[in-house]
Motif scaffolding. Structure first.
Motif, PDB file in Angstrom:
ATOM      1  N   VAL A 121       0.827  -1.209   0.000  1.00 36.68           N
ATOM      2  CA  VAL A 121       0.000   0.000   0.000  1.00 36.68           C
ATOM      3  C   VAL A 121       0.867   1.267   0.000  1.00 36.68           C
ATOM      4  CG1 VAL A 121      -2.020  -1.066   1.040  1.00 36.68           C
ATOM      5  CG2 VAL A 121      -0.229  -0.113   2.526  1.00 36.68           C
ATOM      6  N   ALA A 122       2.140   1.116  -0.316  1.00 36.11           N
ATOM      7  CA  ALA A 122       3.004   2.299  -0.436  1.00 36.11           C
ATOM      8  C   ALA A 122       2.459   3.201  -1.538  1.00 36.11           C
ATOM      9  CB  ALA A 122       4.424   1.873  -0.761  1.00 36.11           C
ATOM     10  N   PRO A 123       2.624   4.508  -1.428  1.00 34.84           N
ATOM     11  CA  PRO A 123       2.115   5.403  -2.474  1.00 34.84           C
ATOM     12  C   PRO A 123       2.783   5.122  -3.801  1.00 34.84           C
ATOM     13  CG  PRO A 123       3.638   6.555  -1.028  1.00 34.84           C
ATOM     14  CD  PRO A 123       3.376   5.228  -0.389  1.00 34.84           C
ATOM     15  N   ASP A 124       2.098   5.423  -4.896  1.00 36.69           N
ATOM     16  CA  ASP A 124       2.648   5.104  -6.210  1.00 36.69           C
ATOM     17  C   ASP A 124       3.965   5.826  -6.461  1.00 36.69           C
ATOM     18  OD1 ASP A 124       1.547   7.627  -6.466  1.00 36.69           O
ATOM     19  OD2 ASP A 124       0.295   7.145  -8.206  1.00 36.69           O
ATOM     20  N   PHE A 125       4.128   7.037  -5.899  1.00 38.33           N
ATOM     21  CA  PHE A 125       5.366   7.778  -6.151  1.00 38.33           C
ATOM     22  C   PHE A 125       6.578   7.167  -5.451  1.00 38.33           C
ATOM     23  CE2 PHE A 125       3.157  10.274  -2.732  1.00 38.33           C
ATOM     24  CZ  PHE A 125       4.026   9.999  -1.685  1.00 38.33           C
ATOM     25  N   ALA A 126       6.347   6.282  -4.484  1.00 34.89           N
ATOM     26  CA  ALA A 126       7.462   5.704  -3.736  1.00 34.89           C
ATOM     27  C   ALA A 126       8.394   4.908  -4.639  1.00 34.89           C
ATOM     28  CB  ALA A 126       6.944   4.811  -2.609  1.00 34.89           C
ATOM     29  N   ARG A 127       7.827   4.274  -5.668  1.00 30.50           N
ATOM     30  CA  ARG A 127       8.632   3.457  -6.576  1.00 30.50           C
ATOM     31  C   ARG A 127       9.069   4.240  -7.823  1.00 30.50           C
ATOM     32  NH1 ARG A 127       4.973  -0.347  -4.311  1.00 30.50           N
ATOM     33  NH2 ARG A 127       5.993  -2.257  -3.578  1.00 30.50           N
TER      34      ARG A 127
END
Length: 452
Positions: free
Chosen positions: A350-356
């Motif tokens: 559930v990490a935010p999409d910008f994290a990757r």
């Protein structure tokens, strides 16, 4: 006045100068080398602002590379307006007595809307359809097309991200020579970031570092020869040294476990809501600004920080930054082998999409993991190629190839109490120069220019 070129070789320290840096070594042998206590925090925006104003961060207001805006209730990283930097700048001070004094800022930060005569800084374009195009911003504006016509496009992917490498520093060096040939500035500020990448990625002492040192030394050597042939004085300067690290510290996860972080679910992803959180951290390398929306938790937060492995000390806003509201209410400083990761989620799913992604503005903290491609991806080059094809065809996409493993990072910076071998350097050909502090750099540069 003596014309001056300042070569900001980021990450350069006394311990790195030697057999693999013959040009820098020869320059130091022929002059004076000082290593000095860095600005606090020892990060790019703070250090450069200190050098160019002679003021402490408490006075010029640049308390980190980014901070939390209490009015907008938003974190803001890597902003570019020079209006954020309080105080008279070096070139303004010299221009007051010498109206014909000119300055070129080549990729030094806070480069937009400054009073410098010529400047170039990285600035992508963001069309309304969500795409991103690499580009630079220049002052004067028409210089952008002129410099690109002569030097080609700035190799933006090598300036930051998994492909960060020597081509960006090479292009910046060429642009500095280009400005000299076109305009002959009194002061040319040249930013050479190459060592910053490899030292964070591999760590000091890694087997990869000697070859990286040789590459930036070649660039520096060409610049020294270029300027000295034109009777332009050269100073080599750095902002900080890089410490070997092996321990990421996740303050926001600790705060979340205490129930102090408010999470907003957006399309199945978790976003940290700073404005609604009681306590949160804005992480910046080895320094973290801790903001207290609930002041009653101060003592409990201090106790938690002081008992957390990897935290060396906790400073108050007043002690560190004279009460500047941009700074956190508390400032955590990491131990020498540790650094602060911004992560706040407890489940990578559930990490935010910008994290990757490489996304330096959305993340509530600096993320050196952007220097890596996720080793768990089976065909990363194929995924990147597919994204680039979609982008070329005008489609939107997500280049989510960055890992979520902070242990990959092997070097960091930000602490001000470091050994001499990890301190920044000032190398001059002027006799008697002995820099003791980051604030003193301002007067030393001014003296270099005014020396007869």
């Amino acid at each position: 006045m003596q014309r001056l070129a300042v070569l900001n070789v980021v990450g350069l320290t006394r311990s790195l100068i030697g057999n693999h840096t013959p040009n820098i070594q020869a320059f130091a042998d022929a002059g004076q080398l000082s290593s000095f206590k860095p600005a606090f925090p020892a990060v790019t925006c703070t250090a450069q602002s200190t050098y160019l104003t002679g003021l402490s961060p408490a006075e010029h207001g640049i308390v980190a590379n980014g901070w939390y805006d209490r009015v907008d209730a938003e974190h803001k990283f890597w902003k570019q307006s020079n209006h954020l930097v309080r105080g008279e700048k070096l070139w303004e001070s010299l221009r007051a007595d010498h109206p014909d004094f000119t300055c070129a800022k080549m990729f030094w930060w806070y480069n937009m809307y400054s009073s410098a005569d010529w400047s170039v800084t990285p600035r992508p374009m963001y069309p309304a359809d969500g795409r991103k195009f690499f580009d630079v911003y220049t002052q004067p504006m028409d210089m952008r097309e002129q410099v690109k016509a002569d030097l080609g496009e700035f190799p933006f992917p090598t300036f930051w991200g998994p492909k960060a490498d020597i081509p960006s520093s090479q292009w910046i060096a060429k642009s500095a020579m280009w400005v000299e040939e076109k305009h002959q500035p009194s002061l040319n500020l040249v930013y050479l970031p190459h060592l910053d990448y490899c030292l964070q990625k591999f760590g000091p002492g890694a087997a990869e570092i000697p070859a990286e040192l040789e590459q930036i030394d070649h660039v520096v050597g060409e610049l020294i020869d270029f300027y000295q042939a034109r009777d332009i004085k050269v100073v080599i300067l750095s902002e900080y040294g890089i410490s070997k690290v092996d321990q990421p510290v996740y303050l926001n996860r600790l705060f979340r476990e205490k129930g102090w972080i408010t999470i907003k679910n957006e399309l199945g992803r978790e976003l940290m809501d700073c404005g609604a959180s009681k306590v949160f951290a804005i992480a910046d390398h080895q320094v973290a600004h801790i903001y207290l929306n609930d002041e009653s938790l101060r003592d409990e937060v201090i106790q938690l920080l002081e008992s957390t492995a990897g935290v060396e000390e906790v400073r108050s806003q007043q002690d560190a930054f004279g009460g500047d509201s941009r700074a956190g209410d508390l400032i955590a400083v990491a131990e020498g082998n540790a650094w602060f990761a911004y992560y706040y989620w407890l489940d990578d799913a559930v990490a935010p999409d910008f994290a990757r992604c490489i996304d330096i503005h959305r993340k509530p903290g600096y993320d050196p993991v952007e220097l890596f491609i996720d080793p768990e991806l089976k065909f990363p080059l194929g995924k990147i190629a597919k994204f680039l094809i979609k982008k070329k065809l005008g489609f939107r996409g997500l280049l989510d190839v960055i890992p979520l493993d902070a242990t990959l990072v092997k070097g960091s910076h930000g602490r001000d109490n470091v050994d001499a071998d990890e301190q920044p350097v000032y190398i001059s050909q002027s006799a008697g120069v002995n820099v003791q502090s980051a604030e003193q750099v301002f007067e030393c540069l001014k003296a270099e220019i005014l020396a007869s």
